[in-house]
Design a protein around this motif. Structure first.
Motif, short mmCIF file in Angstrom:
data_model
loop_
_atom_site.label_atom_id
_atom_site.label_comp_id
_atom_site.label_asym_id
_atom_site.label_seq_id
_atom_site.Cartn_x
_atom_site.Cartn_y
_atom_site.Cartn_z
N SER A 73 8.81 -2.73 6.00
CA SER A 73 8.62 -3.72 4.94
C SER A 73 7.20 -3.59 4.42
CB SER A 73 8.88 -5.14 5.46
OG SER A 73 7.94 -5.48 6.46
N THR A 74 6.94 -4.19 3.28
CA THR A 74 5.60 -4.09 2.71
C THR A 74 4.63 -5.07 3.34
OG1 THR A 74 6.29 -5.62 0.95
CG2 THR A 74 6.44 -3.26 0.49
N ASP A 75 5.16 -6.11 3.98
CA ASP A 75 4.28 -7.10 4.59
C ASP A 75 5.01 -7.78 5.75
OD1 ASP A 75 1.86 -8.74 4.70
OD2 ASP A 75 3.15 -10.37 4.03
N THR A 81 3.26 -2.49 9.36
CA THR A 81 4.30 -1.87 8.57
C THR A 81 4.07 -0.36 8.52
OG1 THR A 81 3.27 -1.82 6.37
CG2 THR A 81 4.15 -3.93 7.12
N PHE A 83 3.64 1.38 6.13
CA PHE A 83 2.73 1.77 5.06
C PHE A 83 1.27 1.85 5.52
CE2 PHE A 83 6.46 -0.04 2.96
CZ PHE A 83 6.81 1.03 2.14
N ASP A 92 1.63 -0.59 -2.80
CA ASP A 92 2.49 -1.74 -3.08
C ASP A 92 3.68 -1.39 -3.97
OD1 ASP A 92 0.39 -1.37 -5.09
OD2 ASP A 92 1.24 -3.14 -6.06
N HIS A 95 8.55 1.77 -1.49
CA HIS A 95 9.48 1.07 -0.62
C HIS A 95 10.22 2.09 0.23
CE1 HIS A 95 12.01 2.09 -4.16
NE2 HIS A 95 12.97 2.25 -3.25
#
Length: 232
Positions: A73-75, A81, A83, A92, A95
């Motif tokens: 997930s992004t957050d 995460t 990322f 941001d 995905h």
């Protein structure tokens, strides 16, 4: 496209930050200062910011060898995460194509192309995904037939689509599914009275994760041919 949006898409700046730079006459269109954020750009026009020519990059496509302990997930307030493992601009905008659980490792696709990811993850396209599972109890040969016929998962109204099970050893299997229900692999084995102790995704479509060239936590850009093969 509006000038301020173009700058945001090229740099990752917010709309207000881009507007401030434009009003300070730091942005040039075809060599001439422009102070109006709402200016509509033509495709042939060249935009410069602080002497650097800006250009939109095309869609981005990555493959990652996801390690355990990271969420897709992004957050997330409780876990890192995937990322945070990437050093790329405009994170941001990216995905994951589907998700792997916190404790699941293996092949993970990441992009900013929504149509591409939908063709891979949508159940109607039936893109095959192969997982290597290590089980708490030995797997009986009867599971091959059960999974091929489809099993009822707890809380579901319809059985799973036909899945292909290969028993590697009594406690190790390869399972290929063609949909992506919540925790599907773990729930399928639970439905036949077993428990997944470790799970690793090895393959999506015809693309196989090469653990020898991509260690856990590493990622790389997909080639054009690889990108096309996923939806071809």
């Amino acid at each position: 496209m509006r000038l301020d949006k173009f700058i945001c898409d090229c740099t990752g700046l917010t709309r207000s930050q881009a507007g401030k730079l434009i009003r300070q006459a730091l942005v040039l269109i075809d060599g001439q200062p422009c102070k109006q954020p709402a200016t509509q750009l033509k495709p042939e026009q060249q935009v410069e910011l602080d002497g650097e020519v800006l250009a939109l990059t095309g869609p981005r496509y990555f493959v990652m060898h996801k390690p355990t302990g990271y969420v897709c997930s992004t957050d997330d307030p409780d876990h890192n995460t995937v990322f945070v493992l990437m050093d790329e601009p405009r994170l941001d905008k990216l995905h994951t194509v589907g998700r792997l659980d916190l404790d699941t490792t293996g092949l993970l696709l990441i992009t900013d192309d929504g149509q591409w990811s939908h063709k891979i993850s949508s159940p109607k396209h039936e893109c095959a995904k192969t997982y290597r599972a290590w089980l708490a109890d030995p797997v009986d040969d009867s599971a091959i037939r059960l999974f091929a016929e489809g099993v009822m998962l707890r809380g579901e109204k319809h059985p799973t689509k036909a899945a292909q099970l290969e028993i590697v050893s009594p406690h190790e299997c390869l399972l290929t599914i063609h949909e992506g229900r919540y925790h599907q692999v773990k729930r399928m084995f639970a439905a036949i009275g077993n428990k997944v102790e470790k799970l690793h995704r090895e393959k999506i479509g015809d693309f196989v994760l090469d653990a020898n060239s991509l260690a856990e936590g590493e990622y790389r850009v997909l080639t054009e041919a690889e990108v096309a093969a996923f939806v071809g």
